[in-house]
Motif scaffolding. Structure first.
Motif, PDB file in Angstrom:
ATOM      1  N   LEU A   1     -23.179 -88.616  16.552  1.00  0.00           N
ATOM      2  CA  LEU A   1     -23.173 -90.031  17.043  1.00  0.00           C
ATOM      3  C   LEU A   1     -22.207 -90.640  16.283  1.00  0.00           C
ATOM      4  CD1 LEU A   1     -26.443 -91.137  17.851  1.00  0.00           C
ATOM      5  CD2 LEU A   1     -25.055 -89.694  19.321  1.00  0.00           C
ATOM      6  N   PRO A   2     -20.885 -91.760  17.212  1.00  0.00           N
ATOM      7  CA  PRO A   2     -20.294 -92.628  16.831  1.00  0.00           C
ATOM      8  C   PRO A   2     -20.734 -93.324  15.534  1.00  0.00           C
ATOM      9  CG  PRO A   2     -20.696 -92.692  19.473  1.00  0.00           C
ATOM     10  CD  PRO A   2     -21.369 -91.805  18.026  1.00  0.00           C
ATOM     11  N   ARG A   3     -21.493 -93.160  15.284  1.00  0.00           N
ATOM     12  CA  ARG A   3     -22.269 -94.324  14.274  1.00  0.00           C
ATOM     13  C   ARG A   3     -22.294 -93.074  12.822  1.00  0.00           C
ATOM     14  NH1 ARG A   3     -25.349 -98.786  14.586  1.00  0.00           N
ATOM     15  NH2 ARG A   3     -26.562 -98.555  12.809  1.00  0.00           N
ATOM     16  N   ALA A   4     -21.751 -93.759  11.629  1.00  0.00           N
ATOM     17  CA  ALA A   4     -21.844 -92.604  10.558  1.00  0.00           C
ATOM     18  C   ALA A   4     -23.497 -92.645  10.052  1.00  0.00           C
ATOM     19  CB  ALA A   4     -21.218 -93.111   9.412  1.00  0.00           C
ATOM     20  N   ASN A   5     -23.827 -91.645   9.393  1.00  0.00           N
ATOM     21  CA  ASN A   5     -24.836 -90.655   9.640  1.00  0.00           C
ATOM     22  C   ASN A   5     -25.772 -90.193  10.712  1.00  0.00           C
ATOM     23  OD1 ASN A   5     -24.232 -89.563   7.233  1.00  0.00           O
ATOM     24  ND2 ASN A   5     -24.346 -91.903   6.282  1.00  0.00           N
ATOM     25  N   ASP A   6     -25.746 -90.858  11.490  1.00  0.00           N
ATOM     26  CA  ASP A   6     -26.267 -91.174  12.939  1.00  0.00           C
ATOM     27  C   ASP A   6     -26.887 -89.525  13.758  1.00  0.00           C
ATOM     28  OD1 ASP A   6     -28.023 -93.058  11.998  1.00  0.00           O
ATOM     29  OD2 ASP A   6     -27.483 -94.606  13.982  1.00  0.00           O
ATOM     30  N   TYR A   7     -27.441 -88.759  14.176  1.00  0.00           N
ATOM     31  CA  TYR A   7     -27.623 -87.486  14.995  1.00  0.00           C
ATOM     32  C   TYR A   7     -28.130 -87.959  16.335  1.00  0.00           C
ATOM     33  CZ  TYR A   7     -24.814 -85.664  10.621  1.00  0.00           C
ATOM     34  OH  TYR A   7     -23.387 -85.921   9.883  1.00  0.00           O
ATOM     35  N   PHE A   8     -28.601 -86.974  17.064  1.00  0.00           N
ATOM     36  CA  PHE A   8     -29.089 -86.622  17.599  1.00  0.00           C
ATOM     37  C   PHE A   8     -29.588 -85.040  17.940  1.00  0.00           C
ATOM     38  CE2 PHE A   8     -29.279 -90.981  19.849  1.00  0.00           C
ATOM     39  CZ  PHE A   8     -30.369 -91.016  19.800  1.00  0.00           C
ATOM     40  N   THR A   9     -30.949 -84.333  17.547  1.00  0.00           N
ATOM     41  CA  THR A   9     -31.324 -83.743  17.353  1.00  0.00           C
ATOM     42  C   THR A   9     -32.391 -83.027  18.079  1.00  0.00           C
ATOM     43  OG1 THR A   9     -30.906 -83.658  15.397  1.00  0.00           O
ATOM     44  CG2 THR A   9     -32.508 -81.973  16.520  1.00  0.00           C
ATOM     45  N   ASN A  10     -32.269 -81.704  18.908  1.00  0.00           N
ATOM     46  CA  ASN A  10     -32.486 -81.014  19.535  1.00  0.00           C
ATOM     47  C   ASN A  10     -32.528 -79.368  19.157  1.00  0.00           C
ATOM     48  OD1 ASN A  10     -31.957 -79.118  21.987  1.00  0.00           O
ATOM     49  ND2 ASN A  10     -33.956 -80.705  22.844  1.00  0.00           N
ATOM     50  N   GLY A  11     -34.491 -78.865  19.322  1.00  0.00           N
ATOM     51  CA  GLY A  11     -34.669 -77.385  19.216  1.00  0.00           C
ATOM     52  C   GLY A  11     -35.981 -77.137  19.377  1.00  0.00           C
ATOM     53  N   THR A  12     -36.782 -76.234  18.951  1.00  0.00           N
ATOM     54  CA  THR A  12     -37.776 -75.897  19.548  1.00  0.00           C
ATOM     55  C   THR A  12     -38.645 -75.624  17.748  1.00  0.00           C
ATOM     56  OG1 THR A  12     -36.848 -75.707  21.400  1.00  0.00           O
ATOM     57  CG2 THR A  12     -40.112 -74.291  20.345  1.00  0.00           C
ATOM     58  N   THR A  13     -39.964 -76.255  17.430  1.00  0.00           N
ATOM     59  CA  THR A  13     -40.029 -75.351  16.647  1.00  0.00           C
ATOM     60  C   THR A  13     -42.006 -75.689  16.825  1.00  0.00           C
ATOM     61  OG1 THR A  13     -40.643 -76.212  14.160  1.00  0.00           O
ATOM     62  CG2 THR A  13     -40.368 -78.097  15.547  1.00  0.00           C
ATOM     63  N   ILE A  14     -42.854 -74.578  15.527  1.00  0.00           N
ATOM     64  CA  ILE A  14     -44.122 -75.245  15.524  1.00  0.00           C
ATOM     65  C   ILE A  14     -44.528 -75.984  14.299  1.00  0.00           C
ATOM     66  CG2 ILE A  14     -46.216 -73.716  14.277  1.00  0.00           C
ATOM     67  CD1 ILE A  14     -43.952 -70.868  15.219  1.00  0.00           C
ATOM     68  N   PRO A  15     -45.090 -76.941  14.686  1.00  0.00           N
ATOM     69  CA  PRO A  15     -46.021 -78.051  14.045  1.00  0.00           C
ATOM     70  C   PRO A  15     -46.035 -77.875  12.245  1.00  0.00           C
ATOM     71  CG  PRO A  15     -46.447 -78.033  16.417  1.00  0.00           C
ATOM     72  CD  PRO A  15     -46.314 -77.261  15.914  1.00  0.00           C
ATOM     73  N   PRO A  16     -45.383 -77.922  11.051  1.00  0.00           N
ATOM     74  CA  PRO A  16     -45.481 -77.579  10.378  1.00  0.00           C
ATOM     75  C   PRO A  16     -46.504 -77.926   9.896  1.00  0.00           C
ATOM     76  CG  PRO A  16     -43.221 -79.594  10.277  1.00  0.00           C
ATOM     77  CD  PRO A  16     -44.698 -79.257  11.574  1.00  0.00           C
ATOM     78  N   GLY A  17     -47.090 -77.522   8.698  1.00  0.00           N
ATOM     79  CA  GLY A  17     -48.503 -76.289   8.566  1.00  0.00           C
ATOM     80  C   GLY A  17     -48.828 -75.654   8.333  1.00  0.00           C
ATOM     81  N   SER A  18     -48.917 -74.924  10.275  1.00  0.00           N
ATOM     82  CA  SER A  18     -49.472 -74.145  10.882  1.00  0.00           C
ATOM     83  C   SER A  18     -49.458 -72.731  10.167  1.00  0.00           C
ATOM     84  CB  SER A  18     -48.419 -74.060  12.283  1.00  0.00           C
ATOM     85  OG  SER A  18     -48.922 -75.229  12.737  1.00  0.00           O
ATOM     86  N   VAL A  19     -47.938 -72.150   9.569  1.00  0.00           N
ATOM     87  CA  VAL A  19     -47.872 -70.904   9.476  1.00  0.00           C
ATOM     88  C   VAL A  19     -46.430 -71.110   8.728  1.00  0.00           C
ATOM     89  CG1 VAL A  19     -46.857 -70.306  11.907  1.00  0.00           C
ATOM     90  CG2 VAL A  19     -47.341 -68.479  10.581  1.00  0.00           C
ATOM     91  N   GLN A  20     -45.798 -69.631   8.778  1.00  0.00           N
ATOM     92  CA  GLN A  20     -44.470 -69.660   7.815  1.00  0.00           C
ATOM     93  C   GLN A  20     -43.771 -68.921   7.908  1.00  0.00           C
ATOM     94  OE1 GLN A  20     -45.647 -70.041   3.348  1.00  0.00           O
ATOM     95  NE2 GLN A  20     -45.066 -72.351   3.007  1.00  0.00           N
ATOM     96  N   PHE A  21     -42.644 -68.954   7.945  1.00  0.00           N
ATOM     97  CA  PHE A  21     -41.938 -67.827   8.720  1.00  0.00           C
ATOM     98  C   PHE A  21     -41.945 -66.754   9.788  1.00  0.00           C
ATOM     99  CE2 PHE A  21     -41.109 -68.218   4.333  1.00  0.00           C
ATOM    100  CZ  PHE A  21     -39.674 -69.343   3.791  1.00  0.00           C
ATOM    101  N   PHE A  22     -42.320 -67.519  11.186  1.00  0.00           N
ATOM    102  CA  PHE A  22     -42.618 -67.329  12.282  1.00  0.00           C
ATOM    103  C   PHE A  22     -42.523 -67.614  13.398  1.00  0.00           C
ATOM    104  CE2 PHE A  22     -46.424 -66.381  15.621  1.00  0.00           C
ATOM    105  CZ  PHE A  22     -46.502 -65.684  15.642  1.00  0.00           C
ATOM    106  N   PHE A  23     -41.679 -66.699  14.446  1.00  0.00           N
ATOM    107  CA  PHE A  23     -41.932 -67.689  15.652  1.00  0.00           C
ATOM    108  C   PHE A  23     -41.229 -66.587  16.919  1.00  0.00           C
ATOM    109  CE2 PHE A  23     -37.753 -69.499  18.572  1.00  0.00           C
ATOM    110  CZ  PHE A  23     -38.242 -71.093  18.329  1.00  0.00           C
ATOM    111  N   GLU A  24     -42.453 -66.194  17.434  1.00  0.00           N
ATOM    112  CA  GLU A  24     -42.011 -65.451  18.702  1.00  0.00           C
ATOM    113  C   GLU A  24     -41.341 -66.391  20.132  1.00  0.00           C
ATOM    114  OE1 GLU A  24     -46.837 -65.389  19.289  1.00  0.00           O
ATOM    115  OE2 GLU A  24     -46.426 -67.767  18.990  1.00  0.00           O
ATOM    116  N   THR A  25     -40.343 -64.782  19.614  1.00  0.00           N
ATOM    117  CA  THR A  25     -39.652 -64.694  20.829  1.00  0.00           C
ATOM    118  C   THR A  25     -39.959 -65.065  22.716  1.00  0.00           C
ATOM    119  OG1 THR A  25     -38.770 -63.117  20.085  1.00  0.00           O
ATOM    120  CG2 THR A  25     -37.676 -63.058  22.031  1.00  0.00           C
ATOM    121  N   ARG A  26     -41.368 -64.087  22.523  1.00  0.00           N
ATOM    122  CA  ARG A  26     -42.192 -64.613  24.064  1.00  0.00           C
ATOM    123  C   ARG A  26     -42.241 -66.039  24.309  1.00  0.00           C
ATOM    124  NH1 ARG A  26     -47.767 -62.110  25.986  1.00  0.00           N
ATOM    125  NH2 ARG A  26     -48.143 -62.859  27.689  1.00  0.00           N
TER     126      ARG A  26
END
Length: 188
Positions: A80-105
């Motif tokens: 964003l124009p403001r220093a150190n500000d970002y808008f982030t988009n993504g997809t994730t499993i909630p943390p603490g559920s599993v590690q190194f796992f991401f299902e393509t389907r």
């Protein structure tokens, strides 16, 4: 009486439009191209940022150069124009559920579900303005109603406002883990 600052005040229609325009080709590629989606999932699980960058540039050259993976999801940030500000988009499993796992389907199913939403945000200033205004007003019911008009799947379990953006929680019967599609303000 001191007014409490609205932490959702940063979102604007222009931010929603810009992020959506950059992300829409990516979500389309995930939804429509099984080989591309499998390669992306493999890069996410191994947190291979170089491979993620290469794959992202193939389908969306305008997407951000700022991104990351925690082994259970990915985050693509837009400055964003403001220093150190970002808008982030993504997809994730909630943390603490599993590690190194991401299902393509699951990721492909989410992408198919969110493409109409990101297309609407990218092409309709009126819709983007209404969604941004609802988020700024902390009107969860309005945000949920607007998003559910375009994300039509029973796997969408909840819509919430988070960090001047939104979080969509998906839970598919064929997956052991829920996943979240997020668009939020990330302050470093």
């Amino acid at each position: 009486m001191v007014k409490r600052a609205n932490r959702n005040r940063w979102i604007t229609a222009n931010i929603l439009i810009g992020v959506s325009r950059a992300m829409l080709p990516f979500y389309k590629a995930i939804a429509l191209n099984p080989k591309y989606a499998a390669r992306w999932s493999k890069a996410v699980k191994s947190a291979n940022l170089a491979q993620m960058q290469k794959l992202l540039r193939l389908v969306s050259p305008s997407a951000s150069k700022e991104f990351g993976s925690n082994g259970i999801g990915y985050f693509i940030s837009f400055s964003l124009p403001r220093a150190n500000d970002y808008f982030t988009n993504g997809t994730t499993i909630p943390p603490g559920s599993v590690q190194f796992f991401f299902e393509t389907r699951v990721h492909r199913s989410i992408a198919r579900s969110v493409v109409p939403l990101y297309r609407k945000m990218a092409t309709s200033r009126t819709f983007a303005q209404a969604l941004a205004k609802s988020i700024r007003s902390s009107d969860t019911k309005a945000v949920s109603r607007l998003i559910r008009l375009h994300v039509n799947t029973p796997a969408l379990k909840s819509v919430s406002i988070e960090n001047s953006g939104f979080a969509l929680l998906f839970d598919y019967k064929f997956s052991k883990y829920p996943y979240r599609n997020l668009l939020f303000r990330d302050v470093n």
